[in-house]
Scaffold this motif. Structure first.
Motif, mmCIF file in Angstrom:
data_model
loop_
_atom_site.group_PDB
_atom_site.id
_atom_site.type_symbol
_atom_site.label_atom_id
_atom_site.label_comp_id
_atom_site.label_asym_id
_atom_site.label_seq_id
_atom_site.Cartn_x
_atom_site.Cartn_y
_atom_site.Cartn_z
ATOM 1 N N ALA A 1 -1.518 6.610 3.613
ATOM 2 C CA ALA A 1 -0.183 6.238 3.908
ATOM 3 C C ALA A 1 -0.273 5.219 5.385
ATOM 4 C CB ALA A 1 0.656 7.317 4.307
ATOM 5 N N ASN A 2 -0.950 5.675 6.196
ATOM 6 C CA ASN A 2 -1.071 4.977 7.439
ATOM 7 C C ASN A 2 -1.627 3.463 7.320
ATOM 8 O OD1 ASN A 2 -1.306 7.822 8.181
ATOM 9 N ND2 ASN A 2 -1.151 6.847 10.373
ATOM 10 N N PHE B 1 -7.550 16.357 2.625
ATOM 11 C CA PHE B 1 -6.429 16.842 3.489
ATOM 12 C C PHE B 1 -5.457 15.555 3.794
ATOM 13 C CE2 PHE B 1 -4.894 16.783 8.077
ATOM 14 C CZ PHE B 1 -3.647 17.659 7.722
ATOM 15 N N LEU B 2 -6.380 14.360 4.275
ATOM 16 C CA LEU B 2 -5.515 13.013 4.348
ATOM 17 C C LEU B 2 -5.015 12.762 3.368
ATOM 18 C CD1 LEU B 2 -8.144 11.720 6.900
ATOM 19 C CD2 LEU B 2 -5.887 12.337 7.467
ATOM 20 N N LEU B 3 -5.748 12.663 2.155
ATOM 21 C CA LEU B 3 -5.112 12.151 1.011
ATOM 22 C C LEU B 3 -3.742 13.014 0.372
ATOM 23 C CD1 LEU B 3 -8.209 11.533 -1.107
ATOM 24 C CD2 LEU B 3 -6.790 9.747 -0.023
ATOM 25 N N GLU B 4 -3.795 14.370 0.469
ATOM 26 C CA GLU B 4 -2.739 15.213 0.295
ATOM 27 C C GLU B 4 -1.708 14.843 1.322
ATOM 28 O OE1 GLU B 4 -3.896 19.206 -0.239
ATOM 29 O OE2 GLU B 4 -5.558 18.654 -1.380
ATOM 30 N N GLU B 5 -1.839 14.583 2.580
ATOM 31 C CA GLU B 5 -0.695 14.329 3.315
ATOM 32 C C GLU B 5 -0.343 13.092 2.920
ATOM 33 O OE1 GLU B 5 -0.509 13.881 8.183
ATOM 34 O OE2 GLU B 5 -2.244 13.099 7.195
ATOM 35 N N THR B 6 -1.092 12.100 2.715
ATOM 36 C CA THR B 6 -0.287 10.740 2.100
ATOM 37 C C THR B 6 0.702 11.044 0.883
ATOM 38 O OG1 THR B 6 -2.024 9.156 2.790
ATOM 39 C CG2 THR B 6 -1.003 8.761 0.607
ATOM 40 N N GLU B 7 0.209 11.635 0.031
ATOM 41 C CA GLU B 7 0.830 12.018 -1.139
ATOM 42 C C GLU B 7 2.282 12.653 -0.887
ATOM 43 O OE1 GLU B 7 0.609 14.040 -5.693
ATOM 44 O OE2 GLU B 7 -0.983 14.555 -4.054
ATOM 45 N N ALA C 1 -4.049 -7.308 2.195
ATOM 46 C CA ALA C 1 -4.692 -6.154 1.451
ATOM 47 C C ALA C 1 -5.155 -5.197 2.374
ATOM 48 C CB ALA C 1 -5.631 -6.671 0.333
ATOM 49 N N LEU C 2 -5.494 -5.715 3.466
ATOM 50 C CA LEU C 2 -5.972 -4.780 4.621
ATOM 51 C C LEU C 2 -5.010 -3.725 5.255
ATOM 52 C CD1 LEU C 2 -7.995 -7.255 6.790
ATOM 53 C CD2 LEU C 2 -8.965 -5.562 5.122
ATOM 54 N N GLY C 3 -3.696 -4.127 4.919
ATOM 55 C CA GLY C 3 -2.494 -3.354 5.265
ATOM 56 C C GLY C 3 -2.665 -2.835 6.969
ATOM 57 N N GLY C 4 -2.642 -1.714 7.495
ATOM 58 C CA GLY C 4 -2.841 -1.361 8.461
ATOM 59 C C GLY C 4 -4.053 -1.044 9.049
ATOM 60 N N ILE D 1 -7.576 7.117 13.695
ATOM 61 C CA ILE D 1 -7.753 7.963 14.624
ATOM 62 C C ILE D 1 -7.085 7.448 15.771
ATOM 63 C CG2 ILE D 1 -9.678 8.871 16.190
ATOM 64 C CD1 ILE D 1 -11.539 8.882 13.901
ATOM 65 N N LYS D 2 -7.098 6.117 16.162
ATOM 66 C CA LYS D 2 -6.586 5.487 17.475
ATOM 67 C C LYS D 2 -4.875 5.987 17.345
ATOM 68 C CE LYS D 2 -6.872 1.532 20.224
ATOM 69 N NZ LYS D 2 -7.247 0.131 19.997
ATOM 70 N N SER D 3 -4.667 5.671 16.126
ATOM 71 C CA SER D 3 -3.187 5.727 15.865
ATOM 72 C C SER D 3 -2.606 7.221 16.160
ATOM 73 C CB SER D 3 -2.780 5.462 14.490
ATOM 74 O OG SER D 3 -1.358 5.552 14.293
ATOM 75 N N LYS D 4 -3.484 8.132 15.470
ATOM 76 C CA LYS D 4 -3.012 9.397 15.674
ATOM 77 C C LYS D 4 -2.953 9.844 17.077
ATOM 78 C CE LYS D 4 -3.651 10.842 10.932
ATOM 79 N NZ LYS D 4 -2.118 11.428 10.778
#
Length: 567
Positions: A377-378, A41-47, A526-529, A116-119
Motif C-alpha cells: 500500500a505504501n 505480514f506487510l502484504l496482509e497489512e496492505t490488504e 508505475a514506480l508509485g512511491g 523503512i525510511k517512511s515507517k
C-alpha cells in the motif's frame, strides 16, 4: 448502502468499530518467525488497510458530492471521529511492530529502503495525544466545506454557484463581469468571520499538534509528515525569490497584452478573465457526457490503456463532473483500492478550465492504475511532487489534441495559448499560497488583521502588479478564503509548482519524441512511491529541480510554444 454510496465496495463495515479493531488487533498479534513471515505480514497489512481505505475514500467522496445528506454526513463524521483515530493508533503500533522485528535487517534493502525510511519517519512524529486534536481538525474541515459549498449568488433571480458564475467573469461586457465579481465577493465576505474563526482554531490545533510532536513550528512538523526528504523550507524561500525575479515580469507582459485586447485603460480585478469584444467564451462542451467522450478520444491517441481507464470509470459511475448546490467546491481524484479504479469529482460548467481539470484528474487516475501493480500500500501511493507531475503532464500531452473539442482552429489556438499563459501565471500565485502558510505557522499568535496584511503584501508582490485594486481592497483580501488547500491540506501547494516544472520538462521531451516521453511517463508512474523523488523524475527522463536555472529554461520553452501559436 444507499444508492448514493453504491459506487464503491464495502468489504469491511466501518460502522462497527469493535469489528474493525478486532481485525487490526489480529494483524498486530501475528507471529513473525522469519523474513518471509515479515513480508507476508506487510502484504496482509496492505490488504486490510486497503479494505478500510476503500470505505473511507468512498464516504469522503459521497460527503463532497452531497453535503446536505444527513445519512452520508453521519457516516463521514463517524469515520473521522471513531475510525480514523482507531486507524492512526493501530498504524503506529503496526509500524512499531515492523520496525522492531529482528528480521527487518534481512529484507532486500534496495526494495524496502523507502518503506523503512517512511515507517521510521511515522514512528518519530506519532503522538497518541494528537489523535483527538486531528479529529477536531477534521471537524473544522467539514465546517469549512459546508460553508463554502453553500455559497450561492442571486443572479437576476436565479441561484448560481461560484463555478457557475465564472462565465459571467469572462463576459466581454464590462458591466456584467464587474457586477458578477462584486456579487461573488460580497457573498464570500458575508462568510468572512466564520471562515476566519475556523482558520484561527485550525492554527491553534495545528500548533499544539506540532509542539506535542517536539517541533517548534507546524511547518516543520508538516515537512516531516509529508516526507519532504529532498528539499527544505529554505529551498522553498529561494523558489519564491526566483519566481519573483524571473516569472512575475512575464505575467505582467501577459496582463498588458490582455489589457490591450479587451480595450480598457484601467485594468481592474474583474477584467482579468474577460474576453475581447466580438469573441465568445470558449465552450469546449455543453454536457458532461461530451466531456467524457472527448477525453476518451484524446486519451486513445496517447495510449489505449488511458482511454480504457476513463471508459471503465464512466461505466462504473465513478465520475461526478457537473456543478450543483450542496456539492463541495473544487475537483479531485480519489483512489478506490479495492474497486481498482479511481473517482473523479469536479464542478464542470462547460469552460476550458473544466477540460483542463478533466485531463488533469485523468492523469491522477492513470497514476493510480499503473502504481497499483506495486505489492505494498505504501508504494501504491506516490508523493505529491510526483503525483502532480502525472496530472500536469497529461494536460500538456493532450494540448495538441484539443481539436477534438474545438473544430475552429482559431478557438483551438486560443485555448492552447490561454493554457500556457495560465501555467506561467500560476507560479506567482503558488508562491503566495506557500509563503503565506509559512508565515501563518511561523507566527501562530497573529491576529486576523495581521494575517490579512501579510496576504495583501504577498499578492501585491507576486500577483497584483498591473491591476488597479483601488476601492476593492477589502474584497481582494478575501481571496485566500476560497483556497481550500490552506484549510484542508496545509502546505500542500508548493508541490504544484515543483511538479509543473517537471511537467514542462516532460512536454519538452514529448515535442521531441512523443513515444519516448509517454514510455518514460508510464515507467515513472508505475514506480508509485517505491523510489525517491529524484529517482522517479530520472526514470521519466527529467530532473527533480526547481532551481533558478530550471525556472528560466522552462519559461523560455513555454514562451517558444506561445510564439509558435502566433504563427
Amino acid at each position: 448502502m444507499s444508492g448514493k454510496l453504491d459506487f464503491f465496495q464495502e468489504k469491511i463495515s466501518l460502522q462497527d468499530p469493535n469489528h474493525v479493531e478486532q481485525k487490526l488487533a489480529q494483524l498486530l498479534q501475528k507471529e513473525i518467525h522469519s523474513v518471509e513471515d515479515l513480508e507476508q505480514f506487510l502484504l496482509e497489512e496492505t490488504e486490510l488497510i486497503e479494505a478500510i481505505d476503500e470505505v473511507l475514500s468512498g464516504d469522503y467522496i459521497a460527503f463532497n458530492r452531497y453535503n446536505n445528506d444527513p445519512e452520508i454526513k453521519k457516516r463521514y463524521e463517524h469515520n473521522q471521529e471513531v475510525i480514523q483515530p482507531l486507524l492512526k493508533k493501530y498504524e503506529a503500533l503496526l509500524d512499531k511492530k515492523f520496525y522492531e522485528s529482528p528480521y527487518r535487517e534481512q529484507l532486500d534493502q534496495q526494495k524496502y529502503n523507502v518503506l523503512i525510511k517512511s515507517k521510521v519517519n511515522s514512528i518519530e512524529i506519532f503522538r497518541e495525544e494528537n489523535i483527538s486534536l486531528q479529529v477536531k481538525e477534521d471537524q473544522l474541515h467539514n465546517r469549512y466545506f459546508e460553508i463554502t459549498g453553500s455559497i450561492t449568488i442571486d443572479w437576476n433571480g436565479e441561484e448560481k454557484t461560484i463555478p457557475q458564475m465564472r462565465k459571467f467573469l469572462m463576459s466581454s461586457d464590462r458591466q456584467i463581469r464587474e457586477k458578477a465579481w462584486n456579487l461573488i465577493w460580497d457573498e464570500v465576505g458575508s462568510k468572512e468571520q466564520q471562515l476566519n474563526e475556523i482558520m484561527n482554531e485550525l492554527i491553534r490545533l495545528r500548533h499544539q499538534i506540532a509542539q506535542n510532536a517536539g517541533f517548534k513550528t507546524y511547518r516543520d512538523y508538516m515537512f516531516k509528515k509529508y516526507e519532504r526528504f529532498d528539499y527544505t523550507p529554505e529551498d522553498c524561500f529561494q523558489f519564491h525569490d526566483a519566481v519573483e525575479k524571473h516569472v512575475v515580469h512575464l505575467v505582467q507582459e501577459i496582463k498588458k497584452k490582455h489589457q490591450l485586447e479587451i480595450g480598457v485603460e484601467d485594468y481592474r480585478p474583474w477584467d482579468t478573465q474577460a474576453i475581447p469584444k466580438g469573441q465568445e467564451p470558449l465552450i469546449p462542451f455543453k454536457e458532461a457526457d461530451e466531456l467524457v467522450k472527448g477525453t476518451i478520444d484524446i486519451f486513445e491517441q496517447l495510449d489505449p490503456v488511458f482511454a480504457k481507464l476513463v471508459q471503465d470509470m464512466n461505466d462504473h459511475d465513478l465520475l461526478d463532473l457537473e456543478s450543483r448546490k450542496a456539492k463541495s467546491p473544487g475537483g479531485f481524484c480519489s483512489s478506490l483500492p479495492v474497486t481498482g479504479l479511481s473517482f473523479i469529482f469536479m464542478n464542470a460548467v462547460g469552460t476550458q478550465d473544466d477540460l483542463s481539470t478533466m485531463v488533469h484528474e485523468g492523469g491522477h487516475c492513470i497514476h493510480n492504475l499503473l502504481a497499483k501493480e506495486q505489492a505494498l500500500a505504501n508504494y501504491k501511493s506516490a508523493p505529491m511532487e510526483s503525483a502532480e507531475v502525472a496530472s500536469m503532464a497529461m494536460e500538456l500531452f493532450t494540448i495538441d489534441k484539443w481539436d477534438r473539442f474545438y473544430q475552429d482552429e482559431t478557438d483551438l489556438k486560443r485555448a492552447q495559448k490561454e493554457h500556457i499563459e495560465g501555467i506561467i501565471s500560476f507560479f506567482p500565485w503558488a508562491m503566495v499560497v506557500d509563503r503565506f502558510q509559512h508565515w501563518i505557522y511561523e507566527n501562530p499568535q497573529h491576529s486576523i488583521k495581521e494575517r490579512n496584511k501579510v496576504f495583501m503584501d504577498l499578492i501585491q508582490r507576486f500577483t497584483l502588479p498591473g491591476i488597479n485594486i483601488d476601492g476593492v481592497e477589502e474584497k481582494i483580501k478575501l481571496r485566500w478564503l476560497l483556497q481550500l488547500h490552506i484549510f484542508e491540506v496545509p502546505f500542500y501547494y508548493i508541490e504544484y509548482a515543483v511538479a509543473q516544472l517537471g511537467a514542462l520538462q516532460l512536454w519538452k521531451k514529448y515535442t521531441e519524441d512523443p513515444k519516448g516521453a509517454i514510455a518514460g511517463y508510464k515507467e515513472a508512474l508505475a514506480l508509485g512511491g517505491s523510489k525517491s523523488l529524484p529517482d522517479v523524475y530520472a526514470t521519466a527522463g527529467i530532473k527533480f529541480d526547481f532551481s533558478t536555472d530550471m525556472i528560466q529554461e522552462m519559461m523560455q520553452f513555454a514562451k517558444v510554444q506561445l510564439d509558435r501559436l502566433k504563427s
